[in-house]
Scaffold this active site. Structure first.
Site, PDB file in Angstrom:
ATOM      1  N   ASP A 165     -18.632  -9.167  -9.586  1.00 60.97           N
ATOM      2  CA  ASP A 165     -18.560  -8.468  -8.301  1.00 60.97           C
ATOM      3  C   ASP A 165     -17.907  -7.102  -8.472  1.00 60.97           C
ATOM      4  OD1 ASP A 165     -18.908  -8.260  -5.482  1.00 60.97           O
ATOM      5  OD2 ASP A 165     -16.793  -8.761  -5.202  1.00 60.97           O
TER       6      ASP A 165
ATOM      7  N   GLU B 286       0.854  -1.184   0.000  1.00 59.26           N
ATOM      8  CA  GLU B 286       0.000   0.000   0.000  1.00 59.26           C
ATOM      9  C   GLU B 286       0.894   1.240   0.000  1.00 59.26           C
ATOM     10  OE1 GLU B 286      -3.165  -0.121  -0.242  1.00 59.26           O
ATOM     11  OE2 GLU B 286      -3.683  -2.186   0.315  1.00 59.26           O
TER      12      GLU B 286
END
Length: 307
Positions: free
Chosen positions: A237, A212
């Protein structure tokens, strides 16, 4: 010492070392088998290096899985039955038996035939497991696009963007399908868009390391990712999240404007990488994507001789 049955069992090896120091003669057979397993692993590595390769394992993940399999296989072969016969010879030569003689040629021939048969059997089973785990793993960009284009088309229509934009994001998130979060048993999660498993997710999830960006700095973390039964579920999804979550309203209905779509995702908080939009657009406009889509179009336009 009986616990030395896996190549990752460090406690077992520590116990073996301690036993060898206190009672070398009783530990000799176990040590000899471990030496044989090392020799077997070296032989397997030489065989792999000498071969031309196998499309099934021609990936970084496949190579890692193959190496781990070879290490465990070498231990299994040395600990069950007579193995290669090396452990027996070492034990005899180092005083582990009364006669001190080596293994006769007839016994070695029988041992060798038995070992080869078991090696082929175990390797065949491992190949079957690997095929199941990576049965849809694409070979290259064209294969990636060919297999996923039908799912990408449905998602693109729902989002009002181009097919190549959706395929480019899947390619960016998975390095063209080569790297996806994996389940504990090694099977793929089929998560093509790096979808996290938040508190609202009620399906299966996997925990894997990830990177991240915090204030522009890459930070390694562990996170929960969604897992799907197949790629179609992942596309469905993903399309539902982008279409229905107000955060991503700016990513909808950009048509062929891939960069506009990508910027809408980033502005909605989809990714923390500051260069995410540029990377996605670069993949969408890359020669690899262009050639893959052209090849797919050519196949679609080719007449069927049976018709």
């Amino acid at each position: 010492m009986k616990s030395v049955s896996t190549w990752t069992d460090l406690s077992g090896f520590a116990a073996l070392r301690q036993s060898a120091q206190s009672d070398a003669k009783s530990a000799l057979p176990v040590v000899a088998k471990q030496f044989e397993s090392i020799f077997t692993q070296m032989m397997l590595k030489s065989m792999r290096d000498a071969s031309e390769g196998d499309g099934l394992f021609d990936s970084q993940g496949g190579d890692a899985w193959r190496d781990m399999f070879d290490q465990q296989l070498s231990i299994e072969l040395s600990q069950h039955g007579n193995g290669l016969g090396i452990a027996q010879m070492l034990t005899r030569q180092l005083g582990g038996s009364a006669d001190g003689n080596g293994v006769d040629k007839g016994t070695l021939a029988s041992v060798d035939d038995d070992w080869r048969q078991r090696l082929r059997s175990v390797a065949g089973a491992a190949r079957a497991v690997g095929s199941e785990a990576m049965k849809w793993l694409p070979q290259d960009a064209q294969d990636f696009v060919r297999q996923l284009a039908p799912h990408a088309q449905k998602a693109a229509e729902k989002l009002g963007v181009s097919v190549r934009a959706v395929l480019a994001q899947a390619a960016l998130e998975t390095q063209w399908g080569q790297h996806m979060p994996a389940r504990a048993n090694g099977n793929s999660s089929n998560n093509l868009f790096g979808m996290k498993a938040g508190s609202s997710w009620g399906g299966e999830s996997v925990s894997v390391p990830t990177v991240e960006f915090e204030d522009g700095v890459a930070v390694r973390k562990r996170a929960q990712f969604r897992a799907y039964s197949n790629p179609a579920e992942s596309f469905a999804d993903y399309a539902q999240l982008i279409a229905e979550n107000p955060r991503y309203a700016g990513a909808l209905n950009h048509g062929e404007d891939v960069l506009g779509f990508a910027r809408g995702l980033v502005n909605g908080g989809y990714a923390t990488d500051p260069a995410y939009a540029q990377k996605l657009a670069a993949i969408a406009n890359s020669p690899a994507m262009r050639d893959a889509l052209a090849a797919l179009k050519k196949v679609a336009n080719t007449p069927n001789p049976s018709e």
